[in-house]
Design a protein around this motif. Structure first.
Motif, PDB file in Angstrom:
ATOM      1  N   GLU A   3      54.253 -25.907  -2.551  1.00 20.92           N
ATOM      2  CA  GLU A   3      55.197 -24.827  -2.261  1.00 20.92           C
ATOM      3  C   GLU A   3      55.690 -24.166  -3.549  1.00 20.92           C
ATOM      4  N   GLU A   4      55.923 -24.994  -4.591  1.00 25.75           N
ATOM      5  CA  GLU A   4      56.340 -24.428  -5.875  1.00 25.75           C
ATOM      6  C   GLU A   4      55.263 -23.519  -6.448  1.00 25.75           C
ATOM      7  N   LEU A  28      55.098 -20.290  -4.567  1.00 26.08           N
ATOM      8  CA  LEU A  28      56.241 -19.426  -4.803  1.00 26.08           C
ATOM      9  C   LEU A  28      56.114 -18.639  -6.103  1.00 26.08           C
ATOM     10  N   PRO A  77      57.217 -11.224  -7.521  1.00 18.15           N
ATOM     11  CA  PRO A  77      57.106 -12.322  -6.553  1.00 18.15           C
ATOM     12  C   PRO A  77      55.942 -12.106  -5.599  1.00 18.15           C
ATOM     13  N   ARG A  86      53.958 -11.920  -1.978  1.00 18.03           N
ATOM     14  CA  ARG A  86      54.371 -11.270  -0.737  1.00 18.03           C
ATOM     15  C   ARG A  86      55.178 -12.257   0.107  1.00 18.03           C
ATOM     16  N   GLY A  87      56.291 -11.772   0.623  1.00 17.82           N
ATOM     17  CA  GLY A  87      57.136 -12.611   1.457  1.00 17.82           C
ATOM     18  C   GLY A  87      58.138 -13.446   0.685  1.00 17.82           C
ATOM     19  N   ARG A  88      58.117 -13.355  -0.650  1.00 19.15           N
ATOM     20  CA  ARG A  88      59.066 -14.091  -1.475  1.00 19.15           C
ATOM     21  C   ARG A  88      59.854 -13.102  -2.317  1.00 19.15           C
ATOM     22  N   SER A  89      60.945 -13.568  -2.889  1.00 18.15           N
ATOM     23  CA  SER A  89      61.800 -12.687  -3.686  1.00 18.15           C
ATOM     24  C   SER A  89      61.949 -13.229  -5.102  1.00 18.15           C
ATOM     25  N   ASP A 114      64.726 -13.689  -6.460  1.00 17.61           N
ATOM     26  CA  ASP A 114      65.803 -14.684  -6.409  1.00 17.61           C
ATOM     27  C   ASP A 114      65.260 -16.067  -6.075  1.00 17.61           C
ATOM     28  N   ASP A 115      64.239 -16.123  -5.204  1.00 19.78           N
ATOM     29  CA  ASP A 115      63.619 -17.418  -4.887  1.00 19.78           C
ATOM     30  C   ASP A 115      62.950 -18.005  -6.135  1.00 19.78           C
ATOM     31  N   MET A 116      62.259 -17.165  -6.893  1.00 20.76           N
ATOM     32  CA  MET A 116      61.595 -17.625  -8.118  1.00 20.76           C
ATOM     33  C   MET A 116      62.629 -18.109  -9.133  1.00 20.76           C
ATOM     34  N   LEU A 169      64.002 -21.506  -8.230  1.00 18.06           N
ATOM     35  CA  LEU A 169      63.063 -22.595  -8.518  1.00 18.06           C
ATOM     36  C   LEU A 169      63.089 -22.957 -10.003  1.00 18.06           C
TER      37      LEU A 169
END
Length: 419
Positions: free
Chosen positions: A345-346, A349, A367, A369-372, A374-376, A379
């Motif tokens: 998952e990491e 991402l 990021p 597709r489907g990730r932001s 902020d998610d990166m 992590l």
């Protein structure tokens, strides 16, 4: 291995400069693909030697120490003109070797000779010992066979191959490893050189004969007035053999000093690491091992800033942290934790890390597709909290999500000019 015998410890070498190397660089262009060459694209350059300064005095043994790939052998070959200098000078008794033509170099090689690492490769299997040792005489115009034989006999006796009659007609296959190296040394000294470049002259020999060859070379130094550039990866033998030691890493000399000082008080982290790697033959004695991680970087694309920083236990903010260091951190983390929950998952991402392959001090990552962004960011902040002692994080100046991208900025790198 013991240090120098008592009668040699206080030996004082001459202050007369024999070789003076200034700002020497030896670069090799990478071939690349035929298409790249056709369109004139830059295919890269290997900086085997990158701005080296080194002075050698008459009667001195200068050790050149470092890992494989540090540029030691290239520097030695440049001293003989076998590796053309890209920049800088190699002044031998007032003559710049780096500027000489091939014909002029032939004359210089009467005074500067080389002892190669592998005696098996250095000797022509189709030549007898007499032919191999006498060949330099033939090349340099000694036409009398009687004169050549006389000088071959003298050279073989000098290196301890006696009675000489037993060796003159032998071929390399008939000799032991130590005898072969003595033949190589005899060939190197037969023209009466002033400087010998010894490129790992004992690394291919049995342990039982290594000390004998080094002792022979010290005797020859005193008897013939030789000056040595001793190339090795082994600091233990350098302590026994050398007056001064230069530590080389990725094309540069990072520390130089007399042998006793290098051992007693090493300054550079790389020197300390090399000393800690020397085996200690005492099962009761424990030695702290803070050895450098990883391998010597690619000389065609060295790290920014200090080239040792990715492996250095003391690296801090301005040492040269960059995009490739982040990639190495992440790939090492995922390799070590392969199979654990969350690793895939990491990786998904953060997406494709190819954008980190080009060395730079600021990075912008889009990021997947489907990730932001902020998610990166979350992590990377979590990874930082899990590994707060990781030296890499000292180099991060800014890490934030801006405009839908993850932005990472490192401290400006400093490139230390040590020598």
């Amino acid at each position: 291995m013991p240090t120098k015998p008592d009668h040699q410890i206080d030996r004082v070498t001459s202050s007369e400069t024999v070789v003076d190397i200034r700002d020497l660089s030896v670069h090799f262009d990478l071939q690349g693909s035929s298409i790249a060459r056709l369109f004139g694209r830059d295919t890269g350059t290997v900086k085997a030697v990158d701005g080296v300064n080194l002075t050698m005095h008459k009667g001195e043994v200068v050790g050149l120490v470092g890992e494989s790939g540090s540029g030691k052998s290239t520097l030695g070959r440049a001293l003989l003109g076998l590796a053309p200098a890209t920049h800088g000078s190699i002044v031998f008794e007032g003559t710049d070797i780096a500027s000489l033509s091939r014909r002029q170099l032939r004359k210089i090689r009467q005074d500067v000779q080389m002892v190669f690492q592998d005696p098996n490769a250095a000797l022509n299997p189709a030549m007898t010992v007499e032919q191999a040792v006498g060949d330099p005489l033939r090349v340099h115009g000694v036409k009398s066979a009687a004169e050549r034989r006389k000088r071959v006999v003298e050279a073989l006796e000098t290196v301890g191959l006696s009675p000489v009659e037993l060796f003159l007609t032998k071929y390399p296959r008939d000799l032991s490893g130590g005898q072969k190296q003595r033949v190589v040394i005899a060939r190197a000294i037969i023209m009466g050189p002033k400087v010998l470049v010894a490129d790992e002259p004992i690394s291919m020999l049995d342990m039982s004969v290594r000390a004998k060859i080094l002792e022979l070379m010290l005797e020859l130094k005193e008897e013939l007035g030789l000056t040595y550039l001793y190339i090795t990866h082994d600091l233990a033998t350098a302590k026994f053999f050398c007056d001064r030691i230069a530590i080389m890493y990725l094309g540069r000399i990072v520390e130089i000093g007399d042998a006793a000082s290098i051992y007693a008080d090493p300054k550079h982290p790389y020197t300390r690491a090399l000393l800690q790697a020397i085996p200690v033959p005492d099962p009761e004695r424990t030695v702290p091992r803070d050895l450098p991680r990883g391998e010597v970087p690619d000389a065609s694309s060295p790290p920014l800033g200090c080239s040792f920083h990715p492996r250095c236990p003391l690296a801090f903010e301005p040492c040269g942290w960059e995009s490739r260091d982040l990639r190495e951190l992440l790939e090492s983390r995922w390799t070590l934790r392969a199979g654990e929950p969350g690793v895939d998952e990491e990786a998904a991402l953060l997406g494709d890390l190819d954008a980190l392959a080009t060395p730079r001090t600021s990075v912008r990552l889009d990021p997947p597709r489907g990730r932001s962004a902020d998610d990166m960011l979350a992590l990377l902040e979590r990874i930082r909290s899990e590994t707060p002692d990781e030296r890499f994080w000292r180099g991060v100046r800014r890490l934030e999500a801006v405009g839908g991208r993850l932005e990472l900025e490192f401290h400006e790198p400093l490139d230390p000019k040590l020598l």
